[in-house]
Write a protein that holds these residues in place. Structure first.
Motif, PDB file in Angstrom:
ATOM      1  N   TYR A  91       0.875  -1.176   0.000  1.00 26.96           N
ATOM      2  CA  TYR A  91       0.000   0.000   0.000  1.00 26.96           C
ATOM      3  C   TYR A  91       0.908   1.221   0.000  1.00 26.96           C
ATOM      4  O   TYR A  91       1.788   1.346   0.851  1.00 26.96           O
ATOM      5  N   TYR A  92       0.699   2.110  -0.970  1.00 30.54           N
ATOM      6  CA  TYR A  92       1.639   3.199  -1.186  1.00 30.54           C
ATOM      7  C   TYR A  92       1.053   4.532  -0.725  1.00 30.54           C
ATOM      8  O   TYR A  92      -0.039   4.924  -1.153  1.00 30.54           O
ATOM      9  N   ILE A  93       1.780   5.209   0.148  1.00 33.53           N
ATOM     10  CA  ILE A  93       1.387   6.552   0.594  1.00 33.53           C
ATOM     11  C   ILE A  93       2.064   7.550  -0.341  1.00 33.53           C
ATOM     12  O   ILE A  93       3.261   7.799  -0.236  1.00 33.53           O
ATOM     13  N   HIS A  94       1.291   8.061  -1.247  1.00 41.97           N
ATOM     14  CA  HIS A  94       1.838   9.042  -2.197  1.00 41.97           C
ATOM     15  C   HIS A  94       2.242  10.297  -1.441  1.00 41.97           C
ATOM     16  O   HIS A  94       3.297  10.881  -1.708  1.00 41.97           O
ATOM     17  N   ASP A  95       1.405  10.699  -0.494  1.00 39.68           N
ATOM     18  CA  ASP A  95       1.715  11.923   0.247  1.00 39.68           C
ATOM     19  C   ASP A  95       0.766  12.096   1.422  1.00 39.68           C
ATOM     20  O   ASP A  95      -0.407  11.733   1.345  1.00 39.68           O
ATOM     21  N   ILE A  96       1.307  12.630   2.499  1.00 41.70           N
ATOM     22  CA  ILE A  96       0.501  13.246   3.559  1.00 41.70           C
ATOM     23  C   ILE A  96       1.086  14.628   3.744  1.00 41.70           C
ATOM     24  O   ILE A  96       2.292  14.755   3.985  1.00 41.70           O
ATOM     25  N   ALA A  97       0.273  15.647   3.626  1.00 38.68           N
ATOM     26  CA  ALA A  97       0.778  17.020   3.748  1.00 38.68           C
ATOM     27  C   ALA A  97      -0.197  17.866   4.547  1.00 38.68           C
ATOM     28  O   ALA A  97      -1.391  17.916   4.241  1.00 38.68           O
ATOM     29  N   LEU A  98       0.334  18.512   5.570  1.00 37.42           N
ATOM     30  CA  LEU A  98      -0.460  19.399   6.414  1.00 37.42           C
ATOM     31  C   LEU A  98       0.189  20.774   6.419  1.00 37.42           C
ATOM     32  O   LEU A  98       1.420  20.880   6.547  1.00 37.42           O
ATOM     33  N   VAL A  99      -0.611  21.813   6.293  1.00 35.64           N
ATOM     34  CA  VAL A  99      -0.060  23.157   6.485  1.00 35.64           C
ATOM     35  C   VAL A  99       0.309  23.305   7.961  1.00 35.64           C
ATOM     36  O   VAL A  99      -0.131  22.523   8.809  1.00 35.64           O
ATOM     37  N   ASN A 100       1.109  24.312   8.255  1.00 34.36           N
ATOM     38  CA  ASN A 100       1.590  24.461   9.633  1.00 34.36           C
ATOM     39  C   ASN A 100       0.456  24.443  10.651  1.00 34.36           C
ATOM     40  O   ASN A 100       0.575  23.836  11.723  1.00 34.36           O
ATOM     41  N   ALA A 101      -0.646  25.108  10.318  1.00 35.55           N
ATOM     42  CA  ALA A 101      -1.759  25.215  11.276  1.00 35.55           C
ATOM     43  C   ALA A 101      -2.397  23.861  11.574  1.00 35.55           C
ATOM     44  O   ALA A 101      -3.096  23.711  12.584  1.00 35.55           O
ATOM     45  N   GLY A 102      -2.139  22.876  10.723  1.00 34.69           N
ATOM     46  CA  GLY A 102      -2.735  21.562  10.934  1.00 34.69           C
ATOM     47  C   GLY A 102      -1.815  20.587  11.647  1.00 34.69           C
ATOM     48  O   GLY A 102      -2.218  19.469  11.959  1.00 34.69           O
ATOM     49  N   ARG A 103      -0.599  21.011  11.900  1.00 29.78           N
ATOM     50  CA  ARG A 103       0.397  20.079  12.453  1.00 29.78           C
ATOM     51  C   ARG A 103       0.400  20.064  13.991  1.00 29.78           C
ATOM     52  O   ARG A 103      -0.048  21.009  14.622  1.00 29.78           O
ATOM     53  N   GLY A 104       0.946  19.002  14.506  1.00 25.78           N
ATOM     54  CA  GLY A 104       1.191  18.930  15.942  1.00 25.78           C
ATOM     55  C   GLY A 104      -0.009  18.514  16.773  1.00 25.78           C
ATOM     56  O   GLY A 104       0.063  18.491  17.998  1.00 25.78           O
TER      57      GLY A 104
END
Ligand SMILES: CC(C)(COP(=O)(O)OP(=O)(O)OC[C@H]1O[C@@H](n2cnc3c(N)ncnc32)[C@H](O)[C@@H]1OP(=O)(O)O)[C@@H](O)C(=O)NCCC(=O)NCCS
Length: 171
Positions: A91-104
């Motif tokens: 199973y391939y994760i092409h991408d997970i991307a969060l803007v700064n406000a969504g992180r942590g």
């Protein structure tokens, strides 16, 4: 899955109408890895069950694009896939991307868990990705290990100098 409540970001399945927001997140988070909107639409149409957005009210804070695939077969960046394999082992994760406000907030960890469960229901033996942006520490926290293989080295360098292939055994 829809877990958004006011002031608490939640993941829901991506829809084609999210494309502009997803593209804006990608441009902000991955300026060095530009991909056409057609690539997001391609993955969404091939495997919509693996595409999510992180939503807080009307704001999209992140996305993930994933799909069943074949082990150690890294898709080139910004490439349209014709079809998915009949018998995927990975199973391939092409991408997970969060803007700064969504992180942590643990949102990324939560979707990794959702995707891993999903991959297991599909019968995949492994889950993998190309780690960029110094994100390998995040993936290691989720049981992924760096795999060095001569046959994927050249493909990795088309991503970036520090890109590494990471894999976790699911069963
Ligand atoms: C990588 C990313 C998805 C992680 O999102 P996040 O919101 O920080 O993740 P979480 O809140 O779920 O963090 C989970 C844990 O990983 C850690 N972590 C997050 N990013 C890390 C990194 N780059 N290196 C080491 N650890 C990291 C967090 O500190 C947290 O640790 P804890 O559980 O001990 O508190 C996010 O930083 C991001 O979108 N980065 C830019 C895009 C990117 O590089 N994506 C990966 C492409 S392969």
């Amino acid at each position: 899955m829809m877990t958004s409540v006011e002031n608490a970001p939640g993941w829901r399945l991506m829809e084609a109408s999210d494309l502009a927001s997803v593209s804006a997140v990608a441009a902000e988070v991955h300026p060095d890895f530009p991909e056409d909107d057609a690539v997001f639409l391609n993955r969404l149409s091939l495997h919509g069950q693996g595409a999510y957005v992180l939503e807080n009210g009307a704001t999209i804070l992140g996305y993930t694009i994933t799909h069943p695939w074949k082990s150690f077969d890294i898709p080139a960046l910004n490439t349209i896939l014709g079809s998915l394999p009949d018998r995927p082992d990975n199973y391939y994760i092409h991408d997970i991307a969060l803007v700064n406000a969504g992180r942590g907030s643990g949102a990324a960890s939560k979707i990794v868990s959702v995707l891993s469960d999903h991959a297991m229901t599909l019968g995949c033996e492994t889950i993998s990705l190309v780690a960029v942006n110094g994100s390998s520490g995040f993936w290691q926290k989720h049981g992924f290990e760096i795999v060095d293989r001569a046959d994927i080295e050249a493909k990795l360098r088309t991503y970036s100098d520090d890109a590494c292939f990471m894999l976790r055994q699911l069963r």
